[in-house]
Design a protein around this motif. Structure first.
Motif, PDB file in Angstrom:
ATOM      1  N   GLY A 104      32.298  31.195  37.849  1.00  0.00           N
ATOM      2  CA  GLY A 104      31.824  31.282  38.921  1.00  0.00           C
ATOM      3  C   GLY A 104      31.771  32.649  39.702  1.00  0.00           C
ATOM      4  N   GLY A 105      32.611  33.644  39.317  1.00  0.00           N
ATOM      5  CA  GLY A 105      32.642  34.900  39.991  1.00  0.00           C
ATOM      6  C   GLY A 105      34.342  34.887  40.621  1.00  0.00           C
ATOM      7  N   TYR A 106      35.253  33.931  40.237  1.00  0.00           N
ATOM      8  CA  TYR A 106      36.686  33.753  40.956  1.00  0.00           C
ATOM      9  C   TYR A 106      37.448  35.146  40.520  1.00  0.00           C
ATOM     10  CZ  TYR A 106      40.905  31.615  42.679  1.00  0.00           C
ATOM     11  OH  TYR A 106      41.910  31.588  43.588  1.00  0.00           O
ATOM     12  N   PRO A 107      38.184  35.896  41.359  1.00  0.00           N
ATOM     13  CA  PRO A 107      38.754  36.864  41.312  1.00  0.00           C
ATOM     14  C   PRO A 107      39.849  36.997  40.087  1.00  0.00           C
ATOM     15  CG  PRO A 107      38.670  36.641  43.510  1.00  0.00           C
ATOM     16  CD  PRO A 107      38.057  35.275  42.717  1.00  0.00           C
ATOM     17  N   ILE A 108      39.917  38.063  39.317  1.00  0.00           N
ATOM     18  CA  ILE A 108      41.115  37.975  38.371  1.00  0.00           C
ATOM     19  C   ILE A 108      41.953  38.958  38.772  1.00  0.00           C
ATOM     20  CG2 ILE A 108      39.306  37.403  36.656  1.00  0.00           C
ATOM     21  CD1 ILE A 108      39.964  40.658  35.725  1.00  0.00           C
ATOM     22  N   ARG A 109      42.975  38.878  37.972  1.00  0.00           N
ATOM     23  CA  ARG A 109      44.184  39.730  37.996  1.00  0.00           C
ATOM     24  C   ARG A 109      43.705  41.075  37.491  1.00  0.00           C
ATOM     25  NH1 ARG A 109      48.582  36.264  34.957  1.00  0.00           N
ATOM     26  NH2 ARG A 109      49.830  38.160  35.299  1.00  0.00           N
ATOM     27  N   THR A 110      43.797  42.139  38.272  1.00  0.00           N
ATOM     28  CA  THR A 110      43.429  43.618  37.916  1.00  0.00           C
ATOM     29  C   THR A 110      44.487  44.251  37.131  1.00  0.00           C
ATOM     30  OG1 THR A 110      44.545  44.479  39.833  1.00  0.00           O
ATOM     31  CG2 THR A 110      42.049  44.039  39.940  1.00  0.00           C
ATOM     32  N   GLU A 111      45.741  43.690  37.002  1.00  0.00           N
ATOM     33  CA  GLU A 111      46.534  44.304  35.799  1.00  0.00           C
ATOM     34  C   GLU A 111      46.221  43.953  34.563  1.00  0.00           C
ATOM     35  OE1 GLU A 111      48.916  40.516  37.651  1.00  0.00           O
ATOM     36  OE2 GLU A 111      47.620  42.078  38.273  1.00  0.00           O
ATOM     37  N   LYS A 112      45.502  42.768  34.338  1.00  0.00           N
ATOM     38  CA  LYS A 112      45.049  42.537  32.896  1.00  0.00           C
ATOM     39  C   LYS A 112      44.104  43.631  32.457  1.00  0.00           C
ATOM     40  CE  LYS A 112      47.292  38.613  32.146  1.00  0.00           C
ATOM     41  NZ  LYS A 112      48.201  38.742  31.129  1.00  0.00           N
ATOM     42  N   ILE A 113      43.421  44.108  33.239  1.00  0.00           N
ATOM     43  CA  ILE A 113      42.358  45.217  32.705  1.00  0.00           C
ATOM     44  C   ILE A 113      43.265  46.675  32.589  1.00  0.00           C
ATOM     45  CG2 ILE A 113      40.436  46.745  33.571  1.00  0.00           C
ATOM     46  CD1 ILE A 113      39.872  43.850  33.602  1.00  0.00           C
ATOM     47  N   ARG A 114      44.540  46.942  33.333  1.00  0.00           N
ATOM     48  CA  ARG A 114      45.146  47.862  32.647  1.00  0.00           C
ATOM     49  C   ARG A 114      45.982  47.595  31.642  1.00  0.00           C
ATOM     50  NH1 ARG A 114      46.229  47.287  38.479  1.00  0.00           N
ATOM     51  NH2 ARG A 114      48.225  46.460  38.019  1.00  0.00           N
ATOM     52  N   GLU A 115      46.262  46.380  31.447  1.00  0.00           N
ATOM     53  CA  GLU A 115      47.062  46.043  30.062  1.00  0.00           C
ATOM     54  C   GLU A 115      46.180  46.201  28.885  1.00  0.00           C
ATOM     55  OE1 GLU A 115      48.499  42.282  30.886  1.00  0.00           O
ATOM     56  OE2 GLU A 115      50.109  42.859  32.180  1.00  0.00           O
ATOM     57  N   ALA A 116      44.839  45.728  29.000  1.00  0.00           N
ATOM     58  CA  ALA A 116      44.002  45.963  28.010  1.00  0.00           C
ATOM     59  C   ALA A 116      43.829  47.348  27.714  1.00  0.00           C
ATOM     60  CB  ALA A 116      42.741  44.974  28.245  1.00  0.00           C
ATOM     61  N   VAL A 117      43.278  48.129  28.725  1.00  0.00           N
ATOM     62  CA  VAL A 117      42.901  49.622  28.498  1.00  0.00           C
ATOM     63  C   VAL A 117      44.081  50.097  27.826  1.00  0.00           C
ATOM     64  CG1 VAL A 117      42.676  51.690  29.790  1.00  0.00           C
ATOM     65  CG2 VAL A 117      41.289  49.641  30.155  1.00  0.00           C
ATOM     66  N   VAL A 118      45.378  50.036  28.481  1.00  0.00           N
ATOM     67  CA  VAL A 118      46.510  50.870  27.995  1.00  0.00           C
ATOM     68  C   VAL A 118      46.873  50.588  26.371  1.00  0.00           C
ATOM     69  CG1 VAL A 118      48.905  51.263  28.161  1.00  0.00           C
ATOM     70  CG2 VAL A 118      47.507  51.378  30.135  1.00  0.00           C
ATOM     71  N   ASP A 132      41.942  25.063  36.431  1.00  0.00           N
ATOM     72  CA  ASP A 132      40.434  25.611  36.313  1.00  0.00           C
ATOM     73  C   ASP A 132      40.024  25.795  37.755  1.00  0.00           C
ATOM     74  OD1 ASP A 132      38.227  26.330  35.254  1.00  0.00           O
ATOM     75  OD2 ASP A 132      37.629  24.499  34.387  1.00  0.00           O
ATOM     76  N   VAL A 133      39.165  26.497  37.719  1.00  0.00           N
ATOM     77  CA  VAL A 133      38.251  26.577  39.167  1.00  0.00           C
ATOM     78  C   VAL A 133      36.892  26.884  38.975  1.00  0.00           C
ATOM     79  CG1 VAL A 133      38.761  29.186  38.968  1.00  0.00           C
ATOM     80  CG2 VAL A 133      38.400  28.329  41.140  1.00  0.00           C
ATOM     81  N   ARG A 134      36.043  26.401  39.913  1.00  0.00           N
ATOM     82  CA  ARG A 134      34.607  26.591  40.102  1.00  0.00           C
ATOM     83  C   ARG A 134      34.372  26.619  41.529  1.00  0.00           C
ATOM     84  NH1 ARG A 134      35.340  26.996  35.515  1.00  0.00           N
ATOM     85  NH2 ARG A 134      34.396  25.928  33.766  1.00  0.00           N
ATOM     86  N   PRO A 135      33.149  27.152  41.654  1.00  0.00           N
ATOM     87  CA  PRO A 135      32.436  27.335  42.973  1.00  0.00           C
ATOM     88  C   PRO A 135      32.381  26.034  43.672  1.00  0.00           C
ATOM     89  CG  PRO A 135      31.293  28.999  41.469  1.00  0.00           C
ATOM     90  CD  PRO A 135      32.052  28.004  40.476  1.00  0.00           C
ATOM     91  N   ARG A 136      32.615  25.942  44.857  1.00  0.00           N
ATOM     92  CA  ARG A 136      32.509  24.576  45.819  1.00  0.00           C
ATOM     93  C   ARG A 136      30.926  24.271  45.543  1.00  0.00           C
ATOM     94  NH1 ARG A 136      35.855  23.750  50.938  1.00  0.00           N
ATOM     95  NH2 ARG A 136      35.481  21.634  51.313  1.00  0.00           N
TER      96      ARG A 136
END
Length: 381
Positions: A77-91, A251-255
């Motif tokens: 539902g659009g819950y924020p993610i850890r941006t470091e995971k983006i960096r790890e994948a790209v590198v 787990d997490v979902r929109p209220r």
């Protein structure tokens, strides 16, 4: 040898030679195209162009999308993610060096794990796109080979989705396959020293209160403990009192995705700190699972904050305890907590859900009873 037999053998030899020539020409054609030195050597330079990431593998597909300056998990539902995971994948992807090309035959892809993801496949599809849908990365990650000690992965088979050839590469592409690991699973933390009490109220009206009398106290106590009863295991009292020290999620979902007709009310657990921070966890059953919503508020400080902080700073106990917050910081913490949590419902770990649903009878027993703690592991013989 009869002439007819000789002719037949000659024809067979010619046919075999033709097949060999055909196979060689096919293999030559297969590897005729230039082999890239790196699969995604310029990826880091394009990191700001990435707006969508799609991953599909044995755990199923998920997507993360860039929303303004915040990356979010689409399936949650659009819950924020850890941006470091983006960096790890790209590198990790930008560091993949090609050692040699491998098969381009689809019937052989499964032998090195680069077939399309699907039932029974171990392959992993990784796609990175721009906001206009342009593919920046589109690769299938196959089997990993380890070093001689069999401890450190070093090399891997991969296949670009727009190229029938597969490749043997140096590097393993550390792309996290578990979508919940892309999310910060910490819901909240409340320091143990700050915690004054935890109150659990059940739908039938029963209330359990666990409290700590002072900031410096080590242990929690039970309020209104029935006279004559004894603890099943005293350690359980501290575990319930420290329930809010750390709360994580599974787990997490929109209220707003809740159907009110399917909500079965459960316990309400409230933690109050000495400096007046109050956080309430409302548990409920929804389609056979226990979920919770959280709401923070400002209450009256339990103690004189300046006086307690002066005592903490001059204490010679050897313990380093965080000083209490002034009301302005408590108000800011409440605002931040509600901003992060108000629009979501969370599925906590089973152990945490059980702690926040405790009753008095889970902690104490009558003399002569020999009940087992519902939390502590059973001791062996």
């Amino acid at each position: 040898m009869k002439p007819r037999t000789l002719i037949l053998l000659s024809l067979i030899s010619i046919a075999l030679l033709a097949l060999a020539v055909f196979a060689y020409s096919q293999r030559s054609t297969e590897f005729a195209a230039p082999t890239p030195e790196r699969l995604y050597g310029g990826l880091i330079e394009r990191v700001d162009d990435i707006a969508e990431i799609h991953i599909d593998g044995p755990r199923g597909p998920f997507h993360v999308d860039l929303d303004g300056d915040q990356w979010r998990m689409r399936e949650n539902g659009g819950y924020p993610i850890r941006t470091e995971k983006i960096r790890e994948a790209v590198v990790s992807l930008s560091d993949l060096r090609v050692l040699e090309p491998k098969t381009s035959r689809p019937e052989n892809y499964h032998m090195i794990g680069v077939q399309d993801p699907g039932p029974g496949a171990d392959s992993i599809l990784v796609e990175m796109k721009t906001k206009d849908g342009e593919d920046i990365v589109s690769v299938i990650l196959g089997f990993i080979e380890h070093d001689a000690t069999r401890t450190q992965p070093r090399r891997r088979y991969v296949r670009l989705t727009d190229d029938p050839r597969s490749y043997y590469i140096d590097g393993v592409a550390e792309v996290e396959m578990d979508p919940m690991r892309w999310i910060d699973r910490e819901i909240l933390r409340v320091l143990r020293s700050w915690t004054h009490d935890v109150v659990i109220t059940h739908p039938d009206g029963e209330t359990l209160r666990i409290y700590k009398p002072t900031v410096e106290a080590l242990d929690f106590s039970i309020a209104d403990k029935p006279e004559g009863t004894e603890f099943i295991d005293e350690r359980d009292v501290n575990l319930v009192g420290g329930s809010f020290i750390y709360i994580g999620m599974e787990d997490v979902r929109p209220r707003d995705t809740l159907d009110p007709s399917k909500v079965v009310p459960g316990p309400v657990a409230t933690v109050r700190t000495f400096d007046g921070f109050v956080l309430t966890a409302t548990l409920f059953d929804y389609e056979g699972e226990t979920w919770a919503t959280f709401e923070a508020s400002v209450g009256e400080p339990v103690v004189d904050i300046e006086e307690v902080n002066a005592e903490l700073e001059s204490s010679s106990s050897g313990r380093s305890l965080a000083t209490l917050r002034p009301i302005e910081e408590v108000e800011a913490a409440v605002e931040d907590m509600n901003e992060r949590l108000a629009n979501w419902r969370f599925k906590m770990t089973e152990n945490k859900t059980r702690l926040l649903a405790f009753r008095m009878t889970d902690l104490v027993q009558q003399p002569g009873e020999n009940r087992v703690s519902p939390i502590q592991p059973t001791q062996g013989p």
